[in-house]
Design an enzyme around this catalytic site. Structure first.
Site, PDB file in Angstrom:
ATOM      1  N   ARG A  79     -18.479 -10.291   0.725  1.00 23.85           N
ATOM      2  CA  ARG A  79     -17.317  -9.295   1.098  1.00 23.85           C
ATOM      3  C   ARG A  79     -16.916  -9.177   2.406  1.00 23.85           C
ATOM      4  O   ARG A  79     -15.849  -8.693   2.822  1.00 23.85           O
ATOM      5  CB  ARG A  79     -17.990  -7.695   0.474  1.00 23.85           C
ATOM      6  CG  ARG A  79     -16.923  -6.565   0.903  1.00 23.85           C
ATOM      7  CD  ARG A  79     -17.147  -5.499  -0.091  1.00 23.85           C
ATOM      8  NE  ARG A  79     -18.477  -5.300  -0.080  1.00 23.85           N
ATOM      9  CZ  ARG A  79     -19.165  -4.410   1.025  1.00 23.85           C
ATOM     10  NH1 ARG A  79     -18.461  -4.223   1.958  1.00 23.85           N
ATOM     11  NH2 ARG A  79     -20.623  -4.241   1.273  1.00 23.85           N
ATOM     12  N   TYR A 133       9.995   0.156   3.476  1.00 23.65           N
ATOM     13  CA  TYR A 133       9.583  -0.525   2.233  1.00 23.65           C
ATOM     14  C   TYR A 133       9.160   0.796   1.253  1.00 23.65           C
ATOM     15  O   TYR A 133       8.412   1.505   1.561  1.00 23.65           O
ATOM     16  CB  TYR A 133       8.596  -1.569   2.412  1.00 23.65           C
ATOM     17  CG  TYR A 133       7.992  -2.107   1.465  1.00 23.65           C
ATOM     18  CD1 TYR A 133       8.841  -2.765   0.361  1.00 23.65           C
ATOM     19  CD2 TYR A 133       6.683  -2.517   1.140  1.00 23.65           C
ATOM     20  CE1 TYR A 133       8.341  -3.680  -0.691  1.00 23.65           C
ATOM     21  CE2 TYR A 133       6.273  -3.207   0.036  1.00 23.65           C
ATOM     22  CZ  TYR A 133       6.953  -4.041  -0.814  1.00 23.65           C
ATOM     23  OH  TYR A 133       6.357  -4.678  -1.730  1.00 23.65           O
ATOM     24  N   ASP A 206       5.588  -2.862  10.424  1.00 30.49           N
ATOM     25  CA  ASP A 206       5.632  -4.016   9.291  1.00 30.49           C
ATOM     26  C   ASP A 206       6.559  -5.117   9.724  1.00 30.49           C
ATOM     27  O   ASP A 206       7.781  -4.933   9.858  1.00 30.49           O
ATOM     28  CB  ASP A 206       6.302  -3.359   8.289  1.00 30.49           C
ATOM     29  CG  ASP A 206       6.392  -4.407   6.915  1.00 30.49           C
ATOM     30  OD1 ASP A 206       6.212  -5.549   7.192  1.00 30.49           O
ATOM     31  OD2 ASP A 206       6.355  -3.939   5.895  1.00 30.49           O
ATOM     32  N   LYS A 231       4.660 -13.182   1.349  1.00 33.11           N
ATOM     33  CA  LYS A 231       5.947 -13.697   1.679  1.00 33.11           C
ATOM     34  C   LYS A 231       5.874 -14.991   2.438  1.00 33.11           C
ATOM     35  O   LYS A 231       5.458 -16.084   1.914  1.00 33.11           O
ATOM     36  CB  LYS A 231       6.676 -12.895   2.300  1.00 33.11           C
ATOM     37  CG  LYS A 231       7.718 -11.588   1.450  1.00 33.11           C
ATOM     38  CD  LYS A 231       6.535 -10.542   0.817  1.00 33.11           C
ATOM     39  CE  LYS A 231       7.360  -9.626   0.066  1.00 33.11           C
ATOM     40  NZ  LYS A 231       6.396  -8.549  -0.458  1.00 33.11           N
TER      41      LYS A 231
END
Length: 415
Positions: A79, A133, A206, A231
């Site tokens: 992890r 967003y 962002d 993206k």
């Protein structure tokens, strides 16, 4: 000098790193310990996929030592990552001059959520642009609100009002998104970050649209920068991933918060994202050139009221974009001149070279009906007609223009 030492950052102590961004895209994250075998000369070009959950230790002493280590680039438990993820994180950090480190997440929204939770506590106020967003807005209105954290939405283009808001002693953080989602407002990020720093307010951005290649956020004063790597970093519409890159003041807190929430990415996804990163430079230039060709063509077409693309001289915010950005990418919107939902659907449904779907940043072009007014609370959005968001992929722009030309003809007939 072998391949490993030639490509390893910090191989020669005291060497200044004056590499250009395109060179960093190729070389970053390829440390010798990740690309070579101990005791063997040379190495491989790309770090391999290290899959692991359990890490074995020689004895209890080594186990205790690993558990007490403060470094995040040491095998401990799956992890906490393996060299595959560390390599990508290291490369993203190198793309942001002034950054301390990067953490990876299973989606862009997960990265945004973790960044906000790392800097806010009950009773704090967060400033959020009204153009943000939509999933970010949902997280603020639902999750942060339930923790007693108030979100105040602001006009992204009203710098004077933003300065007034920053004077509020309960404001702990200001979130930026430039250009804004759907409507592409460009914010004066250097001015906002300067005021925020004076008042001890953390700034988060962002930066998915521009990526650090076209807008190095920390060089413009941002403390924490976030990417939906889904993206442009991945670039192939086949991996979900997010990242947070933070400065020295905030990276430790971001890392601790990510560990507490158990956030991580799979090594296979990290490897695919790292593969995409190497071609980011050439892909973004083609996205940029294709989008500009389509946007300039759309401006003059009957049935189109406005094109919202920051690189167009007549688009609001163009002067700020020209000052701060070194390029533009493939995502923009346009407003139709009149018509209704049926007419807009006639345009979109018949497109041959555009897919209809969420997300963007992959090699394929996309067209999406959007309705920004539904998501605004601090500002009022008005448009001459329905809107369409386009992502221009890597196809020939002439084919895309011909496709849109036929679509606009359908729109005018249905209008």
């Amino acid at each position: 000098m072998g391949l490993r030492s030639r490509h390893a950052q910090g191989d020669r102590p005291g060497m200044s790193d004056d590499r250009k961004p395109l060179t960093k895209l190729v070389q970053a994250g390829r440390k010798p310990e990740w690309t070579g075998m101990p005791g063997q000369p040379g190495g491989i070009v790309s770090p391999p996929v290290w899959r692991a959950s359990t890490i074995l230790y020689d004895d209890v002493a080594h186990l205790r030592k690993a558990a007490g280590s403060s470094t995040h680039e040491r095998l401990f438990y799956g992890r906490k990552g393996t060299p595959t993820a560390w390599s990508l994180a290291d490369a993203l950090t190198e793309m942001e001059p002034g950054a301390e480190g990067t953490m990876l997440f299973p989606s862009g929204v997960a990265a945004i959520a973790c960044a906000l939770m790392a800097v806010l506590k009950p009773g704090d106020r967060l400033l959020m642009p009204d153009s943000t967003y939509d999933p970010t807005r949902n997280f603020c209105d639902q999750m942060l609100n339930s923790y007693g954290i108030e979100t105040i939405y602001y006009d992204p283009c009203d710098a004077v009002r933003v300065a007034v808001r920053l004077a509020d002693e309960k404001v702990r953080a200001i979130f930026l998104e430039s250009p804004g989602s759907l409507t592409f407002e460009v914010q004066d990020i250097p001015a906002i970050t300067a005021i925020a720093r004076e008042r001890g307010i953390v700034t988060l951005l962002d930066n998915t649209w521009a990526t650090p290649l076209f807008f190095p956020a920390m060089a413009h004063g941002v403390d924490i920068t976030i990417l939906a790597c889904t993206k442009y970093i991945v670039g192939h519409s086949d991996v979900m991933m997010g990242s947070i890159t933070a400065n020295a003041q905030w990276f430790g807190k971001v890392r601790q918060t990510a560990y507490l929430f158990g956030q991580m990415t799979s090594p296979d996804d990290a490897w695919l994202a790292a593969r995409g990163l190497r071609t980011l430079g050439v892909r973004l230039r083609q996205h940029q050139d294709g989008a500009l060709a389509v946007a300039h063509w759309l401006k003059d077409q009957p049935g189109v009221a406005r094109v919202l693309h920051p690189a167009l001289p007549d688009c609001p915010g163009h002067a700020l974009w020209q000052r701060d950005f070194s390029g533009s990418t493939g995502l923009f919107s346009f407003v139709l001149d009149g018509g209704d939902e049926t007419a807009r659907a006639a345009l979109i449904d018949g497109l041959a070279h555009f897919g209809i779907g969420y997300s963007w940043g992959g090699f394929e072009s996309l067209a999406l009906p959007i309705d920004p007014a539904r998501h605004r609370t601090a500002t009022h959005w008005e448009a001459e007609g329905p809107m369409v968001r386009l992502h221009i992929g890597l196809e020939d722009p002439d084919d895309l223009i011909a496709d849109l030309d036929a679509g606009l003809a359908r729109f005018r007939a249905a209008r």
